[in-house]
Write an enzyme that holds these catalytic residues in place. Structure first.
Site, PDB file in Angstrom:
ATOM      1  N   LYS A 113      52.526  19.566 -11.800  1.00  0.00           N
ATOM      2  CA  LYS A 113      51.209  19.757 -12.407  1.00  0.00           C
ATOM      3  C   LYS A 113      50.967  18.822 -13.576  1.00  0.00           C
ATOM      4  O   LYS A 113      49.841  18.399 -13.819  1.00  0.00           O
ATOM      5  CB  LYS A 113      51.005  21.218 -12.822  1.00  0.00           C
ATOM      6  CG  LYS A 113      50.905  22.134 -11.624  1.00  0.00           C
ATOM      7  CD  LYS A 113      50.230  23.435 -11.942  1.00  0.00           C
ATOM      8  CE  LYS A 113      49.933  24.194 -10.657  1.00  0.00           C
ATOM      9  NZ  LYS A 113      49.486  25.549 -10.875  1.00  0.00           N
ATOM     10  N   LYS A 196      52.942  21.456   0.930  1.00  0.00           N
ATOM     11  CA  LYS A 196      52.573  22.856   1.167  1.00  0.00           C
ATOM     12  C   LYS A 196      51.053  23.040   1.078  1.00  0.00           C
ATOM     13  O   LYS A 196      50.377  22.266   0.386  1.00  0.00           O
ATOM     14  CB  LYS A 196      53.307  23.790   0.207  1.00  0.00           C
ATOM     15  CG  LYS A 196      52.875  23.650  -1.220  1.00  0.00           C
ATOM     16  CD  LYS A 196      53.396  24.753  -2.115  1.00  0.00           C
ATOM     17  CE  LYS A 196      52.750  24.538  -3.477  1.00  0.00           C
ATOM     18  NZ  LYS A 196      53.058  25.388  -4.528  1.00  0.00           N
ATOM     19  N   LYS A 199      45.973  25.409  -3.278  1.00  0.00           N
ATOM     20  CA  LYS A 199      44.594  25.504  -3.764  1.00  0.00           C
ATOM     21  C   LYS A 199      44.174  24.192  -4.400  1.00  0.00           C
ATOM     22  O   LYS A 199      42.998  23.875  -4.452  1.00  0.00           O
ATOM     23  CB  LYS A 199      44.501  26.590  -4.838  1.00  0.00           C
ATOM     24  CG  LYS A 199      44.665  27.990  -4.329  1.00  0.00           C
ATOM     25  CD  LYS A 199      44.494  28.985  -5.484  1.00  0.00           C
ATOM     26  CE  LYS A 199      45.193  30.282  -5.193  1.00  0.00           C
ATOM     27  NZ  LYS A 199      45.775  30.932  -6.354  1.00  0.00           N
TER      28      LYS A 199
END
Ligand code: TYM
Length: 333
Positions: A113, A196, A199
Protein backbone atom coordinates in the site's frame (compact mmCIF):
# COMPACT_ATOMS: atom_id res chain seq x y z
CA UNK A 1 -15.86 -20.61 25.19
CA UNK A 2 -14.81 -19.75 21.66
CA UNK A 3 -15.08 -16.12 20.65
CA UNK A 4 -14.90 -15.21 16.97
CA UNK A 5 -14.00 -11.74 15.74
CA UNK A 6 -13.50 -10.46 12.23
CA UNK A 7 -13.97 -7.30 10.18
CA UNK A 8 -13.87 -5.72 6.75
CA UNK A 9 -12.95 -2.25 5.59
CA UNK A 10 -15.66 0.03 4.22
CA UNK A 11 -13.75 0.89 1.09
CA UNK A 12 -15.71 0.42 -2.12
CA UNK A 13 -18.00 -2.59 -2.39
CA UNK A 14 -17.35 -6.11 -1.18
CA UNK A 15 -16.26 -8.49 -3.91
CA UNK A 16 -16.33 -12.22 -4.42
CA UNK A 17 -12.95 -12.61 -2.67
CA UNK A 18 -14.28 -10.98 0.50
CA UNK A 19 -17.39 -13.12 0.27
CA UNK A 20 -15.84 -16.52 -0.44
CA UNK A 21 -12.64 -15.93 1.54
CA UNK A 22 -14.30 -14.60 4.68
CA UNK A 23 -17.97 -13.64 4.86
CA UNK A 24 -19.35 -17.05 3.80
CA UNK A 25 -17.31 -18.65 6.60
CA UNK A 26 -18.60 -16.11 9.10
CA UNK A 27 -22.13 -17.16 8.22
CA UNK A 28 -21.23 -20.84 8.61
CA UNK A 29 -20.00 -20.19 12.16
CA UNK A 30 -23.54 -19.27 13.13
CA UNK A 31 -24.47 -22.96 13.12
CA UNK A 32 -22.32 -23.43 16.21
CA UNK A 33 -24.20 -22.45 19.35
CA UNK A 34 -21.18 -22.85 21.58
CA UNK A 35 -19.44 -19.65 20.55
CA UNK A 36 -19.81 -15.92 20.59
CA UNK A 37 -19.43 -14.02 17.28
CA UNK A 38 -18.47 -10.40 16.73
CA UNK A 39 -18.30 -8.94 13.24
CA UNK A 40 -17.34 -5.33 12.68
CA UNK A 41 -16.94 -2.77 9.93
CA UNK A 42 -13.44 -1.37 10.40
CA UNK A 43 -13.92 2.25 9.42
CA UNK A 44 -10.81 3.44 11.28
CA UNK A 45 -8.73 1.18 9.03
CA UNK A 46 -10.43 2.54 5.93
CA UNK A 47 -9.05 6.04 6.50
CA UNK A 48 -5.42 4.94 6.36
CA UNK A 49 -5.54 5.41 2.57
CA UNK A 50 -6.94 8.45 0.76
CA UNK A 51 -10.73 8.21 1.02
CA UNK A 52 -13.88 10.15 0.24
CA UNK A 53 -15.43 11.39 3.48
CA UNK A 54 -18.89 11.72 1.90
CA UNK A 55 -18.61 8.06 0.98
CA UNK A 56 -17.37 6.68 4.32
CA UNK A 57 -20.73 6.58 6.14
CA UNK A 58 -22.50 5.19 3.07
CA UNK A 59 -19.90 2.45 2.62
CA UNK A 60 -20.14 1.56 6.31
CA UNK A 61 -23.89 1.02 5.92
CA UNK A 62 -23.40 -0.88 2.66
CA UNK A 63 -20.90 -3.29 4.19
CA UNK A 64 -23.25 -3.89 7.12
CA UNK A 65 -26.06 -4.51 4.62
CA UNK A 66 -23.80 -6.98 2.79
CA UNK A 67 -23.08 -8.85 6.04
CA UNK A 68 -26.79 -9.12 6.82
CA UNK A 69 -27.79 -9.97 3.25
CA UNK A 70 -25.19 -12.75 3.13
CA UNK A 71 -26.77 -14.28 6.22
CA UNK A 72 -25.26 -12.69 9.32
CA UNK A 73 -28.14 -12.58 11.76
CA UNK A 74 -27.89 -9.82 14.39
CA UNK A 75 -29.69 -12.14 16.81
CA UNK A 76 -26.85 -14.64 16.54
CA UNK A 77 -23.87 -12.36 15.93
CA UNK A 78 -22.87 -8.96 17.26
CA UNK A 79 -22.59 -6.49 14.39
CA UNK A 80 -20.92 -3.18 15.03
CA UNK A 81 -18.81 -0.33 13.70
CA UNK A 82 -15.21 -0.20 14.94
CA UNK A 83 -15.17 3.56 15.59
CA UNK A 84 -18.21 3.25 17.89
CA UNK A 85 -16.06 1.38 20.38
CA UNK A 86 -13.32 3.76 21.56
CA UNK A 87 -11.59 0.93 23.44
CA UNK A 88 -10.11 -0.33 20.13
CA UNK A 89 -8.08 2.86 19.70
CA UNK A 90 -7.21 3.03 23.39
CA UNK A 91 -5.83 -0.50 23.41
CA UNK A 92 -4.03 0.17 20.15
CA UNK A 93 -1.92 2.85 21.81
CA UNK A 94 -0.98 0.54 24.64
CA UNK A 95 -0.02 -2.22 22.21
CA UNK A 96 1.91 0.28 20.10
CA UNK A 97 4.40 0.51 22.95
CA UNK A 98 5.10 -3.21 22.48
CA UNK A 99 5.11 -3.41 18.68
CA UNK A 100 8.56 -3.47 17.09
CA UNK A 101 9.15 -1.16 14.13
CA UNK A 102 11.20 -3.85 12.39
CA UNK A 103 8.31 -6.28 12.44
CA UNK A 104 5.87 -3.65 11.18
CA UNK A 105 8.25 -2.80 8.36
CA UNK A 106 8.08 -6.39 7.16
CA UNK A 107 4.30 -6.37 6.74
CA UNK A 108 3.60 -7.04 3.07
CA UNK A 109 0.31 -5.12 3.09
CA UNK A 110 2.15 -2.01 4.29
CA UNK A 111 4.79 -2.46 1.58
CA UNK A 112 2.10 -2.93 -1.11
CA UNK A 113 0.00 0.00 0.00
CA UNK A 114 2.84 2.39 0.70
CA UNK A 115 4.31 1.58 -2.71
CA UNK A 116 7.46 3.33 -3.81
CA UNK A 117 6.82 6.36 -1.69
CA UNK A 118 7.34 4.81 1.74
CA UNK A 119 8.65 8.04 3.25
CA UNK A 120 5.34 9.73 2.60
CA UNK A 121 3.11 6.94 3.89
CA UNK A 122 1.21 8.00 7.01
CA UNK A 123 1.79 6.64 10.49
CA UNK A 124 -1.75 5.21 10.47
CA UNK A 125 -0.93 2.96 7.52
CA UNK A 126 2.24 1.79 9.25
CA UNK A 127 0.40 1.15 12.51
CA UNK A 128 -2.56 -0.53 10.76
CA UNK A 129 -1.67 -4.04 12.02
CA UNK A 130 -1.44 -2.78 15.62
CA UNK A 131 -5.01 -1.47 15.39
CA UNK A 132 -6.04 -4.80 13.91
CA UNK A 133 -4.40 -6.58 16.86
CA UNK A 134 -6.33 -4.30 19.20
CA UNK A 135 -9.61 -5.13 17.37
CA UNK A 136 -9.00 -8.78 18.15
CA UNK A 137 -7.44 -8.60 21.61
CA UNK A 138 -9.91 -6.10 23.08
CA UNK A 139 -12.45 -8.96 22.91
CA UNK A 140 -9.91 -11.66 23.86
CA UNK A 141 -11.05 -13.34 20.65
CA UNK A 142 -9.94 -16.94 20.23
CA UNK A 143 -10.64 -17.38 16.48
CA UNK A 144 -10.33 -14.96 13.57
CA UNK A 145 -11.82 -16.05 10.22
CA UNK A 146 -10.05 -14.23 7.39
CA UNK A 147 -8.70 -14.72 3.87
CA UNK A 148 -5.14 -15.84 3.33
CA UNK A 149 -3.84 -12.29 2.82
CA UNK A 150 -4.39 -11.51 6.52
CA UNK A 151 -2.22 -14.33 7.83
CA UNK A 152 0.80 -12.13 8.47
CA UNK A 153 -1.30 -9.61 10.43
CA UNK A 154 -2.62 -12.45 12.56
CA UNK A 155 0.92 -13.58 13.30
CA UNK A 156 1.73 -10.10 14.54
CA UNK A 157 -1.40 -10.14 16.71
CA UNK A 158 -0.31 -13.43 18.29
CA UNK A 159 3.12 -12.00 18.80
CA UNK A 160 1.73 -8.91 20.57
CA UNK A 161 -0.51 -11.04 22.79
CA UNK A 162 2.52 -13.10 23.83
CA UNK A 163 4.70 -10.02 24.36
CA UNK A 164 2.08 -8.47 26.64
CA UNK A 165 1.70 -11.67 28.66
CA UNK A 166 5.46 -12.10 29.05
CA UNK A 167 6.27 -8.47 29.77
CA UNK A 168 3.66 -8.20 32.51
CA UNK A 169 3.96 -11.76 33.76
CA UNK A 170 0.31 -12.62 33.19
CA UNK A 171 -1.75 -15.15 31.26
CA UNK A 172 -4.17 -12.52 30.06
CA UNK A 173 -4.57 -12.55 26.28
CA UNK A 174 -5.32 -15.85 24.54
CA UNK A 175 -3.44 -16.65 21.32
CA UNK A 176 -6.02 -15.94 18.62
CA UNK A 177 -6.14 -18.63 15.94
CA UNK A 178 -6.47 -17.54 12.31
CA UNK A 179 -9.22 -19.50 10.59
CA UNK A 180 -8.27 -19.54 6.94
CA UNK A 181 -10.83 -22.01 5.80
CA UNK A 182 -13.23 -22.70 3.01
CA UNK A 183 -12.56 -23.66 -0.58
CA UNK A 184 -11.41 -20.19 -1.69
CA UNK A 185 -9.12 -18.49 0.87
CA UNK A 186 -7.43 -16.59 -1.97
CA UNK A 187 -9.64 -15.62 -4.91
CA UNK A 188 -7.61 -14.24 -7.79
CA UNK A 189 -8.29 -11.39 -10.21
CA UNK A 190 -10.44 -12.30 -13.23
CA UNK A 191 -7.82 -10.70 -15.44
CA UNK A 192 -4.60 -11.97 -13.92
CA UNK A 193 -4.21 -15.26 -12.09
CA UNK A 194 -1.11 -14.03 -10.27
CA UNK A 195 -2.74 -11.17 -8.36
CA UNK A 196 -5.53 -11.45 -5.83
CA UNK A 197 -8.99 -10.06 -6.44
CA UNK A 198 -8.98 -6.72 -4.64
CA UNK A 199 -11.05 -3.63 -4.03
CA UNK A 200 -8.14 -1.41 -4.92
CA UNK A 201 -7.38 -2.75 -8.42
CA UNK A 202 -8.12 -0.01 -10.93
CA UNK A 203 -10.18 -2.07 -13.33
CA UNK A 204 -13.61 -3.16 -12.15
CA UNK A 205 -13.41 -6.03 -14.65
CA UNK A 206 -10.94 -7.78 -12.33
CA UNK A 207 -13.56 -8.46 -9.64
CA UNK A 208 -17.19 -9.41 -9.15
CA UNK A 209 -18.82 -7.07 -6.65
CA UNK A 210 -21.70 -8.10 -4.44
CA UNK A 211 -23.63 -5.17 -5.95
CA UNK A 212 -23.12 -6.22 -9.60
CA UNK A 213 -26.26 -6.89 -11.63
CA UNK A 214 -26.65 -10.25 -13.39
CA UNK A 215 -25.72 -8.58 -16.71
CA UNK A 216 -22.51 -7.22 -15.30
CA UNK A 217 -21.62 -10.54 -13.67
CA UNK A 218 -22.16 -12.27 -17.02
CA UNK A 219 -20.05 -9.71 -18.86
CA UNK A 220 -17.17 -9.97 -16.38
CA UNK A 221 -17.11 -13.76 -16.47
CA UNK A 222 -17.34 -13.83 -20.29
CA UNK A 223 -14.34 -11.51 -20.45
CA UNK A 224 -12.37 -13.30 -17.72
CA UNK A 225 -8.92 -14.37 -18.86
CA UNK A 226 -8.52 -18.07 -19.63
CA UNK A 227 -6.25 -20.21 -21.78
CA UNK A 228 -7.02 -22.11 -24.94
CA UNK A 229 -6.99 -25.64 -23.53
CA UNK A 230 -10.02 -27.65 -22.46
CA UNK A 231 -10.51 -28.37 -18.76
CA UNK A 232 -8.51 -31.43 -17.70
CA UNK A 233 -9.92 -34.52 -16.02
CA UNK A 234 -7.85 -34.13 -12.86
CA UNK A 235 -6.87 -31.26 -10.57
CA UNK A 236 -3.14 -31.84 -10.91
CA UNK A 237 -3.27 -30.85 -14.57
CA UNK A 238 -4.65 -27.44 -13.57
CA UNK A 239 -1.31 -26.63 -11.92
CA UNK A 240 0.26 -23.63 -13.62
CA UNK A 241 -3.04 -22.77 -15.33
CA UNK A 242 -3.76 -20.04 -12.79
CA UNK A 243 -6.77 -18.40 -14.42
CA UNK A 244 -8.44 -21.72 -15.15
CA UNK A 245 -7.83 -22.91 -11.59
CA UNK A 246 -9.30 -19.67 -10.23
CA UNK A 247 -12.53 -20.09 -12.19
CA UNK A 248 -12.84 -23.73 -11.12
CA UNK A 249 -12.24 -22.67 -7.50
CA UNK A 250 -14.90 -19.97 -7.73
CA UNK A 251 -17.38 -22.41 -9.25
CA UNK A 252 -16.73 -24.98 -6.52
CA UNK A 253 -17.03 -22.43 -3.72
CA UNK A 254 -20.26 -20.94 -5.06
CA UNK A 255 -21.89 -24.29 -5.81
CA UNK A 256 -20.69 -25.75 -2.48
CA UNK A 257 -19.03 -28.70 -4.13
CA UNK A 258 -15.36 -29.76 -4.31
CA UNK A 259 -13.01 -28.73 -7.11
CA UNK A 260 -12.71 -32.42 -7.97
CA UNK A 261 -16.45 -32.57 -8.58
CA UNK A 262 -16.27 -29.53 -10.87
CA UNK A 263 -13.45 -31.13 -12.85
CA UNK A 264 -15.36 -34.38 -13.11
CA UNK A 265 -18.39 -32.56 -14.46
CA UNK A 266 -16.53 -30.42 -17.01
CA UNK A 267 -13.56 -32.63 -17.98
CA UNK A 268 -12.61 -32.14 -21.61
CA UNK A 269 -14.88 -29.12 -22.09
CA UNK A 270 -13.83 -25.74 -23.42
CA UNK A 271 -14.37 -22.46 -21.56
CA UNK A 272 -17.12 -21.73 -24.08
CA UNK A 273 -19.15 -24.33 -22.19
CA UNK A 274 -17.78 -23.79 -18.71
CA UNK A 275 -18.23 -20.02 -18.53
CA UNK A 276 -22.01 -20.01 -19.11
CA UNK A 277 -22.36 -22.61 -16.36
CA UNK A 278 -20.23 -20.46 -14.05
CA UNK A 279 -22.33 -17.41 -14.90
CA UNK A 280 -25.49 -19.32 -13.93
CA UNK A 281 -24.04 -20.48 -10.62
CA UNK A 282 -22.73 -17.00 -9.80
CA UNK A 283 -26.01 -15.27 -10.56
CA UNK A 284 -28.06 -17.89 -8.78
CA UNK A 285 -25.94 -17.46 -5.67
CA UNK A 286 -25.30 -13.72 -5.70
CA UNK A 287 -28.54 -12.20 -7.03
CA UNK A 288 -30.54 -12.94 -3.85
CA UNK A 289 -27.77 -11.36 -1.75
CA UNK A 290 -27.71 -8.25 -3.93
CA UNK A 291 -31.46 -7.81 -3.83
CA UNK A 292 -31.60 -8.31 -0.05
CA UNK A 293 -28.81 -5.73 0.30
CA UNK A 294 -30.81 -3.24 -1.74
CA UNK A 295 -33.90 -3.82 0.41
CA UNK A 296 -31.90 -3.25 3.59
CA UNK A 297 -30.41 -0.06 2.17
CA UNK A 298 -33.79 1.30 0.99
CA UNK A 299 -35.00 1.43 4.55
CA UNK A 300 -31.97 1.54 6.82
CA UNK A 301 -33.88 0.93 10.07
CA UNK A 302 -32.80 -2.71 10.42
CA UNK A 303 -29.17 -1.89 9.76
CA UNK A 304 -29.19 0.98 12.23
CA UNK A 305 -30.90 -1.08 14.91
CA UNK A 306 -28.42 -3.92 14.50
CA UNK A 307 -25.45 -1.56 14.75
CA UNK A 308 -26.88 0.24 17.74
CA UNK A 309 -27.54 -2.95 19.68
CA UNK A 310 -24.22 -4.42 18.51
CA UNK A 311 -22.23 -1.44 19.80
CA UNK A 312 -23.75 -1.84 23.27
CA UNK A 313 -22.96 -5.59 23.31
CA UNK A 314 -19.41 -5.07 22.04
CA UNK A 315 -18.69 -2.35 24.56
CA UNK A 316 -19.83 -4.54 27.41
CA UNK A 317 -16.98 -6.91 26.57
CA UNK A 318 -14.39 -4.32 25.55
CA UNK A 319 -14.62 -1.92 28.50
CA UNK A 320 -13.70 -4.39 31.27
CA UNK A 321 -10.88 -5.86 29.15
CA UNK A 322 -9.38 -2.39 28.70
CA UNK A 323 -9.77 -1.68 32.42
CA UNK A 324 -7.92 -4.93 33.23
CA UNK A 325 -5.14 -4.09 30.77
CA UNK A 326 -4.72 -0.63 32.29
CA UNK A 327 -4.55 -2.13 35.76
CA UNK A 328 -1.99 -4.74 34.69
CA UNK A 329 0.11 -2.02 33.09
CA UNK A 330 0.10 0.04 36.27
CA UNK A 331 -2.18 2.99 35.54
CA UNK A 332 -3.99 4.59 38.47
CA UNK A 333 -7.77 4.62 38.50
P1 TYM B 1 -10.27 -6.40 3.92
O1 TYM B 1 -11.34 -5.40 4.15
O2 TYM B 1 -9.20 -6.11 2.94
O3 TYM B 1 -10.87 -7.79 3.48
C1 TYM B 1 -11.92 -8.38 4.24
C2 TYM B 1 -11.75 -9.90 4.26
O4 TYM B 1 -11.76 -10.44 2.92
C3 TYM B 1 -10.62 -11.25 2.72
N1 TYM B 1 -10.18 -11.13 1.32
C4 TYM B 1 -10.03 -12.18 0.48
N2 TYM B 1 -10.21 -13.49 0.64
C5 TYM B 1 -9.98 -14.29 -0.44
N3 TYM B 1 -9.59 -13.82 -1.65
C6 TYM B 1 -9.40 -12.51 -1.86
N4 TYM B 1 -9.03 -12.05 -3.04
C7 TYM B 1 -9.62 -11.61 -0.76
N5 TYM B 1 -9.53 -10.25 -0.61
C8 TYM B 1 -9.87 -9.98 0.67
C9 TYM B 1 -9.57 -10.71 3.70
O5 TYM B 1 -8.60 -11.68 3.99
C10 TYM B 1 -10.43 -10.35 4.90
O6 TYM B 1 -10.67 -11.49 5.69
N6 TYM B 1 -7.12 -6.01 7.77
C11 TYM B 1 -8.40 -6.54 7.37
C12 TYM B 1 -9.55 -5.96 8.14
C13 TYM B 1 -9.46 -6.07 9.62
C14 TYM B 1 -9.63 -7.26 10.39
C15 TYM B 1 -9.51 -6.85 11.74
C16 TYM B 1 -9.87 -8.59 10.04
C17 TYM B 1 -9.24 -5.07 10.49
N7 TYM B 1 -9.29 -5.52 11.76
C18 TYM B 1 -9.64 -7.79 12.79
C19 TYM B 1 -9.98 -9.51 11.10
C20 TYM B 1 -9.86 -9.10 12.43
C21 TYM B 1 -8.60 -6.22 5.91
O7 TYM B 1 -7.97 -5.37 5.35
O8 TYM B 1 -9.62 -6.84 5.32
Amino acid sequence: MKRILSGMQPTRQLHLGNYLGALKNWVDFQKDTDMQRLYCVVDLHAITMPYDREQLAQSTLEITAAYMAAGIDPEKSTLFVQSHIPEHSQLMWLLATMAQMGKLERMTQFKDKAGKNKERACLGLFAYPVLMAADILIYKATHVPVGEDQKQHLELTRDLAATFNTRYGVEFFPQPEPVIAGPAPRVMSLRDGTSKMSKSADSDMTRINLTDTPDIIAKKIKKAKTDSYPLPDNLKDLEGRLEALNLVTIYAALADISKEQVIKEFAGQQFGNFKPALIDVAIEHLAPITSRMNELLDDKTQIEQALHAGAAQAREIAAPVLADVQKIMGFIK
